[in-house]
Scaffold this active site. Structure first.
Site, PDB file in Angstrom:
ATOM      1  N   LYS A   1       0.868  -1.293  -0.007  1.00  0.00           N
ATOM      2  CA  LYS A   1      -0.027   0.057   0.040  1.00  0.00           C
ATOM      3  C   LYS A   1       0.900   1.258   0.011  1.00  0.00           C
ATOM      4  CE  LYS A   1      -2.014  -0.733   4.000  1.00  0.00           C
ATOM      5  NZ  LYS A   1      -1.441  -2.079   4.259  1.00  0.00           N
TER       6      LYS A   1
ATOM      7  N   ARG B   1      -9.328   0.463   9.285  1.00  0.00           N
ATOM      8  CA  ARG B   1      -8.642  -0.726   9.577  1.00  0.00           C
ATOM      9  C   ARG B   1      -9.929  -1.731  10.256  1.00  0.00           C
ATOM     10  NH1 ARG B   1      -3.230   0.155   9.081  1.00  0.00           N
ATOM     11  NH2 ARG B   1      -1.763  -1.158  10.232  1.00  0.00           N
TER      12      ARG B   1
ATOM     13  N   ARG C   1      11.799  -5.691   5.108  1.00  0.00           N
ATOM     14  CA  ARG C   1      11.588  -4.152   4.912  1.00  0.00           C
ATOM     15  C   ARG C   1      12.474  -3.170   5.442  1.00  0.00           C
ATOM     16  NH1 ARG C   1       5.313  -2.110   5.091  1.00  0.00           N
ATOM     17  NH2 ARG C   1       5.745  -2.285   7.352  1.00  0.00           N
TER      18      ARG C   1
ATOM     19  N   ARG D   1      11.559  -1.059  10.869  1.00  0.00           N
ATOM     20  CA  ARG D   1      10.643  -0.608  11.827  1.00  0.00           C
ATOM     21  C   ARG D   1      10.625  -1.779  12.856  1.00  0.00           C
ATOM     22  NH1 ARG D   1       5.061   0.415   8.692  1.00  0.00           N
ATOM     23  NH2 ARG D   1       4.279  -0.721  10.693  1.00  0.00           N
TER      24      ARG D   1
ATOM     25  N   ARG E   1      -0.039  -8.772  13.694  1.00  0.00           N
ATOM     26  CA  ARG E   1      -0.651  -7.738  12.937  1.00  0.00           C
ATOM     27  C   ARG E   1      -1.250  -8.451  11.666  1.00  0.00           C
ATOM     28  NH1 ARG E   1       4.697  -5.021  11.415  1.00  0.00           N
ATOM     29  NH2 ARG E   1       3.581  -3.933   9.839  1.00  0.00           N
TER      30      ARG E   1
HETATM   31  P1  AMP Z   1       0.979   0.534   9.256  1.00  0.00           P
HETATM   32  O1  AMP Z   1       2.235   1.563   9.401  1.00  0.00           O
HETATM   33  O2  AMP Z   1      -0.223   0.932   8.519  1.00  0.00           O
HETATM   34  O3  AMP Z   1       1.304  -1.027   9.472  1.00  0.00           O
HETATM   35  O4  AMP Z   1       0.541   0.938  10.929  1.00  0.00           O
HETATM   36  C1  AMP Z   1       1.435   0.438  11.993  1.00  0.00           C
HETATM   37  C2  AMP Z   1       0.566   0.439  13.325  1.00  0.00           C
HETATM   38  O5  AMP Z   1      -0.098   1.643  13.558  1.00  0.00           O
HETATM   39  C3  AMP Z   1      -0.487  -0.447  13.248  1.00  0.00           C
HETATM   40  O6  AMP Z   1       0.104  -1.935  13.538  1.00  0.00           O
HETATM   41  C4  AMP Z   1      -1.368  -0.111  14.434  1.00  0.00           C
HETATM   42  O7  AMP Z   1      -0.843  -0.174  15.714  1.00  0.00           O
HETATM   43  C5  AMP Z   1      -1.488   1.559  14.257  1.00  0.00           C
HETATM   44  N1  AMP Z   1      -2.252   2.116  13.065  1.00  0.00           N
HETATM   45  C6  AMP Z   1      -2.061   2.298  11.970  1.00  0.00           C
HETATM   46  N2  AMP Z   1      -3.396   2.815  11.172  1.00  0.00           N
HETATM   47  C7  AMP Z   1      -4.241   2.393  11.863  1.00  0.00           C
HETATM   48  C8  AMP Z   1      -5.858   2.202  12.013  1.00  0.00           C
HETATM   49  N3  AMP Z   1      -6.505   2.955  10.825  1.00  0.00           N
HETATM   50  N4  AMP Z   1      -6.591   1.964  13.312  1.00  0.00           N
HETATM   51  C9  AMP Z   1      -5.725   1.711  14.183  1.00  0.00           C
HETATM   52  N5  AMP Z   1      -4.351   1.410  14.545  1.00  0.00           N
HETATM   53  C10 AMP Z   1      -3.738   1.911  13.403  1.00  0.00           C
END
Ligand code: AMP
Length: 222
Positions: free
Chosen positions: A13, A88, A127, A160, A171
């Protein structure tokens, strides 16, 4: 054009979102990036979010929805945006629809980037992303020319902290249980487009833009 990019962690994404920004000149809004910036800056919101993120859990809906509401009302989002990592879960998707309908700016498309679980895991474990420009590399499949340094801007590459095996599994489970039902949610009124997310980045991008351009051609010019 208001688009949701849907897909598991590691589905691409972020990478595809960056390319869409260049192509359509609308911002990519990543809740993950916004939350990581808040954690780095040590804001109250960041302190609230950190433990959930480290545990691979979703940050509470109220926090994320407030953040999105503010971000999409900024001037650069007036012509549209690409939402990456949001919504999400069903509550976030329903609240987003309500917010956008009230503003008379409904969502145009939800694009699902479909990738199998084994590939997702390998991508996430390898990554590395640039702290300056956000470009994404992979230690195994697309390494940078110089270790730890971004090919595009010379910035530092980091892995990360939540891209470790235990947190990745959590996740991916959260995705299965909470985010996957959005496929059905957006299919119901024909807003979902499904794109095979394996293979060459540019081929995937071409499939995505074909769907977006088809949708744009159905709309009056903005
Ligand atoms: P990402 O970079 O999109 O993988 O997000 C990293 C982390 O941020 C996720 O594992 C969640 O803990 C939090 N996070 C990101 N987007 C959301 C969302 N829309 N709702 C809730 N938590 C989020």
């Amino acid at each position: 054009m208001r688009i949701v990019l849907l897909g598991a962690p590691g589905s691409g994404k972020g990478t595809q979102g960056q390319k869409l920004v260049e192509r359509y000149s609308i911002p990519q809004i990543s809740t993950g990036d916004l939350l990581r910036a808040a954690v780095k800056d040590g804001t109250a919101l960041g302190r609230e979010a950190k433990d959930y993120m480290d545990a691979g859990q979703l940050v509470p809906d109220g926090v994320v929805l407030g953040m999105i509401r503010e971000r999409i009302s900024e001037p650069d989002a007036a012509r549209g945006y690409i939402l990456d990592g949001f919504p999400r879960n069903l509550r976030q998707a329903e609240d987003l629809d309500e917010m956008l309908r009230a503003a008379g700016q409904p969502l145009d498309l939800a694009l699902l980037i479909d990738v199998d679980a084994a590939t997702l895991k390998q991508r996430l474990l390898g990554r590395m992303s640039c702290t300056e420009c956000g470009a994404v590399f992979n230690r195994y499949t697309s390494p940078p020319l110089r270790t730890g340094i971004c090919d595009y801007c010379g910035g530092e590459l980091i892995h990360r902290t939540d891209d470790n095996e235990a947190t990745i599994d959590k996740r991916l489970n959260v995705y299965e249980a909470q985010t996957k039902p959005l496929i059905e949610y957006y299919s119901r009124d024909n807003r979902l487009r499904r794109i095979a997310g394996l293979g060459d980045i540019d081929t995937i991008f071409a499939a995505i833009t074909a769907d977006i351009d088809a949708r744009l051609s159905q709309q009056p010019a903005q």
